[in-house]
Design a protein around this motif. Structure first.
Motif, PDB file in Angstrom:
ATOM      1  N   GLU A 161       0.820  -1.219   0.000  1.00  0.00           N
ATOM      2  CA  GLU A 161       0.000   0.000   0.000  1.00  0.00           C
ATOM      3  C   GLU A 161       0.854   1.269   0.000  1.00  0.00           C
ATOM      4  OE1 GLU A 161       0.234  -1.405   4.317  1.00  0.00           O
ATOM      5  OE2 GLU A 161      -0.189  -2.356   2.402  1.00  0.00           O
ATOM      6  N   ALA A 199       2.089   1.619  -3.931  1.00  0.00           N
ATOM      7  CA  ALA A 199       1.064   1.691  -4.977  1.00  0.00           C
ATOM      8  C   ALA A 199       1.034   3.055  -5.651  1.00  0.00           C
ATOM      9  CB  ALA A 199      -0.305   1.368  -4.395  1.00  0.00           C
ATOM     10  N   ASP A 238      -3.432   5.208  -8.823  1.00  0.00           N
ATOM     11  CA  ASP A 238      -4.583   4.418  -9.264  1.00  0.00           C
ATOM     12  C   ASP A 238      -4.702   3.076  -8.541  1.00  0.00           C
ATOM     13  OD1 ASP A 238      -2.617   2.786 -10.382  1.00  0.00           O
ATOM     14  OD2 ASP A 238      -3.205   3.172 -12.464  1.00  0.00           O
ATOM     15  N   GLY A 239      -3.795   2.827  -7.592  1.00  0.00           N
ATOM     16  CA  GLY A 239      -3.842   1.599  -6.802  1.00  0.00           C
ATOM     17  C   GLY A 239      -3.016   0.457  -7.358  1.00  0.00           C
ATOM     18  N   SER A 240      -2.539   0.575  -8.591  1.00  0.00           N
ATOM     19  CA  SER A 240      -1.728  -0.493  -9.167  1.00  0.00           C
ATOM     20  C   SER A 240      -0.316  -0.456  -8.590  1.00  0.00           C
ATOM     21  CB  SER A 240      -1.686  -0.364 -10.692  1.00  0.00           C
ATOM     22  OG  SER A 240      -1.010   0.830 -11.072  1.00  0.00           O
ATOM     23  N   THR A 262       2.350  11.133  -5.905  1.00  0.00           N
ATOM     24  CA  THR A 262       1.431  10.439  -5.010  1.00  0.00           C
ATOM     25  C   THR A 262       1.325  11.221  -3.706  1.00  0.00           C
ATOM     26  OG1 THR A 262       2.089   8.334  -5.986  1.00  0.00           O
ATOM     27  CG2 THR A 262       0.902   8.240  -3.899  1.00  0.00           C
TER      28      THR A 262
END
Length: 180
Positions: free
Chosen positions: A77, A80, A83-85, A154
């Protein structure tokens, strides 16, 4: 400058690491975090556990402990993308925290800590490092930029005692070298 160095933290270093954490946050983040959050910092048990189970380094100058660094494999986490990928190097990315007391700043301690931690991480197969810093923390942002780590786009917002704290993620490779 007196002799400066970096060594692996031991149980004897825990009280000083705890003091540096508490005192530095109370000064550096006084405008970012509520007073009750800063007054509630008492992480001695957490630091004792970290020293026992993680890679924790301390910087010294003469007889003084002046800063610390903790480094370890970054949880998914933390690596990442927005976009979470997960990036291709998620399994070889380390999470880093470096903190030097302001009165000992600008003497190379943070750079020594990060370079030593990066070398140890590379030896264990790591390829990239990340760190989360408060967006308003210009000193930390400047430090990471000087070593070639940049904001990667991010961000996250933490609940800091009812006050939002926006953090940016900085990222860079681990081929850091100390200047002679």
């Amino acid at each position: 400058m007196a002799d400066a160095g970096v060594h692996a933290a031991t149980a004897q270093d825990v009280p000083e690491i705890t003091r540096i954490h508490r005192d530095t946050w109370r000064v550096a983040y006084a405008e970012l975090l509520p007073r009750e959050v800063l007054d509630g910092i008492d992480a001695q048990d957490a630091w004792r556990d970290a020293v026992e189970h993680a890679t924790v380094l301390v910087a010294t100058e003469g007889d003084w402990t002046v800063g610390y660094c903790v480094i370890g494999l970054a949880p998914a986490e933390e690596t990442a993308k927005a976009d979470g990928s997960l990036p291709a190097d998620a399994g070889t990315t380390v999470l880093v925290t470096v903190l030097v007391e302001p009165r000992w700043g600008r003497r190379g301690h943070a750079g020594r800590l990060l370079a030593t931690a990066a070398e140890a991480a590379r030896e264990q197969g790591a390829t990239r490092g990340i760190a989360w810093i408060p967006e308003a923390d210009k000193a930390s942002k400047g430090f990471y930029e000087r070593v070639g780590w940049m904001a990667d786009g991010t961000v996250r917002t933490l609940d800091a005692g009812g006050r939002p704290l926006r953090e940016i993620r900085v990222s860079g490779d681990l081929s850091l070298q100390l200047a002679e």
